[in-house]
Enzyme design. Sequence first.
Site, PDB file in Angstrom:
ATOM      1  NE  ARG A 133     -24.735 -25.558   1.858  1.00  0.00           N
ATOM      2  CZ  ARG A 133     -24.987 -25.921   0.600  1.00  0.00           C
ATOM      3  NH1 ARG A 133     -25.899 -26.812   0.346  1.00  0.00           N
ATOM      4  NH2 ARG A 133     -24.312 -25.395  -0.402  1.00  0.00           N
TER       5      ARG A 133
ATOM      6  NE  ARG B 258     -30.551 -26.912  -3.146  1.00  0.00           N
ATOM      7  CZ  ARG B 258     -30.617 -26.872  -4.476  1.00  0.00           C
ATOM      8  NH1 ARG B 258     -30.800 -25.714  -5.089  1.00  0.00           N
ATOM      9  NH2 ARG B 258     -30.505 -27.976  -5.198  1.00  0.00           N
TER      10      ARG B 258
ATOM     11  NE  ARG C  16     -32.329 -34.879  -1.973  1.00  0.00           N
ATOM     12  CZ  ARG C  16     -32.810 -34.965  -3.206  1.00  0.00           C
ATOM     13  NH1 ARG C  16     -33.570 -34.010  -3.697  1.00  0.00           N
ATOM     14  NH2 ARG C  16     -32.507 -35.998  -3.978  1.00  0.00           N
TER      15      ARG C  16
ATOM     16  CG  ASP D 234     -23.603 -36.601  -0.703  1.00  0.00           C
ATOM     17  OD1 ASP D 234     -24.596 -35.967  -1.092  1.00  0.00           O
ATOM     18  OD2 ASP D 234     -22.919 -37.325  -1.463  1.00  0.00           O
TER      19      ASP D 234
ATOM     20  CE1 TYR E 294     -23.867 -38.805  -8.617  1.00  0.00           C
ATOM     21  CE2 TYR E 294     -24.623 -40.721  -7.403  1.00  0.00           C
ATOM     22  CZ  TYR E 294     -24.870 -39.480  -7.943  1.00  0.00           C
ATOM     23  OH  TYR E 294     -26.116 -38.910  -7.810  1.00  0.00           O
TER      24      TYR E 294
END
Lengths: 336, 336
Positions: B31, B22, B18, B67, B144
């Site tokens: 973003r 963010r 990652r 993703d 998921y």
Amino acid sequence: MRACRREAVPFTPIWLMRQAGRYMQEYRDVRARVGFLELCKTPALAAEVTVTAAERLGVDAAIIFADILLPLEPMGLQLEFTKGDGPVIHNPVRSAADVDRLIEIEGVGALQFVFEAIRHTRRALRHDLPLIGFAGAPFTLASYIVEGAGSKNYVQTKSLMYNDSGAWHAMMSLISRALVKYLNAQVDAGAQALQLFDSWVGCLSPDDYREYVLPHTRSVIAGIASDTPVIHFGTGTGELLKLISEAGGNVIGIDWRVRLDDGWERVGRDKAVMGNLDPVALFANREQLRGQAKTILEQAGGRPGHIFNLGHGILPETPVENVIALVEMVHEMSSK
Amino acid sequence: MRACRREAVPFTPIWLMRQAGRYMQEYRDVRARVGFLELCKTPALAAEVTVTAAERLGVDAAIIFADILLPLEPMGLQLEFTKGDGPVIHNPVRSAADVDRLIEIEGVGALQFVFEAIRHTRRALRHDLPLIGFAGAPFTLASYIVEGAGSKNYVQTKSLMYNDSGAWHAMMSLISRALVKYLNAQVDAGAQALQLFDSWVGCLSPDDYREYVLPHTRSVIAGIASDTPVIHFGTGTGELLKLISEAGGNVIGIDWRVRLDDGWERVGRDKAVMGNLDPVALFANREQLRGQAKTILEQAGGRPGHIFNLGHGILPETPVENVIALVEMVHEMSSK
């Protein structure tokens, strides 16, 4: 009690973490009337849910209904249980100055309701069923004190640990001194064994556990009156089992991520073990459930010193009839 | 690339899971203009954040911005990324009938935007920096698909696994066939190595992993063009490392809960390893950070086949200057 001491037993004893809980109708009925903290603080009701669960399930021990965070209030932390989101501490500890504001517990009078619940339960409980007292272990309590809630990554906790180890050790020592008093008072009230829940310690590397946690947990266990068996429990602890065993305890909890025989090897054969069914196995059909329970009993190999339990608490949606079936299966399959 | 093949290297290579995320201002700026899924589906922007992160940090590899859940849409699953709460699947799989409704992917045309992003990145990226493609591993994707979101206890996933193993294996096979096509197409587009993220597999017991997961993951890895190195990654996998290594991969991810040397022993010395700094160490002061990085390099012992990384992705609040400092430290301390 005999299994804690690794003495021979006619069958493998079983109890289940969070056996008095939301999955059980009788518990939900009580909770419809009182909030969670109120239930903890009302000895007659805490005793009622403790005894009801043990008797309904046919397990071999009761554990007092309480919460690991109760000792935080007399330390000056503002604890609240919010609906759905779990515990919140409104004044979390983030700095050395915050640590300095924590209150050193002199006596444990503020937790009298727990001792009263133990006395009440001991009177109401079947005479031959042992009653287990408990507390959160220093690291798991510290993680709530610092994060102010449950956590996924323990960023605040580890940041304090790494960046101000003096404050960290001061806080852990203060928590540990409180725990010794709290746990011994539970024994005085009638608890026959004690469990230390280090539920979240599995987030640590072995090196961090050794440096920042082990000495404190050791001091708690060393401070407990020595004829009381101590169960030392955590989750995600595969790599820590040897160190957890070194920190102390007569019985070491093992979760389902580790084979019971491998775990027992790491713990040391001179200790008893508790575990290690996946709580989700209680959602499986009977054949699966029986198969998984059988595997665990086989890995224990009939050696004295195995207490059957889940690897963590019963989940809220668990069908109660499966829990009862598990207790019967374990008794039947392990009977000599 | 050489470390993946366990060849000698002048210093220990490092990249960070990652690394485009963010915590980085440049990423937050992008973003602010586009949503998460839109970013994934806009090749020029996906390439931009991929390249920016790799160059800003000075790491030794880039990983394509995407993703793990992207392949779920062409399988007929309605995927949404909600603000704050993460991914949601509006039509989760809970039964054999639901499994029957999943769409077998014939071609991977619907994921063209990923391959285009890879081509775009490969053109824009410094020539000597390898580009890693990736996908979720079958179990993590299945978790998921069944839960419909992230999960704490995986009750629905394990319930399906235990109670309808036929449906479970059918679903895992279908996912695995899709992954082989998806991953090979990434290689065709220019990915030089591939990472399989089995991020949540650590919730399983070793027996469950062997029975319900290993054959499927093995079939995915076996289906990848053999000259492409595969990194096989999970968290909380201490007890599973041997089995994960058996399932395949040239490089096995190890998290911080296991000492790197112990983990490498379990993985087997004939494989490379990747890891294993606690992502929270990036919140520590430089001395602590340096000490922890040094310990990992010492445990790797200078043997060829160690790729430095975190044990999981960079956390959103991580100070970017600490990440840059870590990259420099690892290069400096490992230089021969």
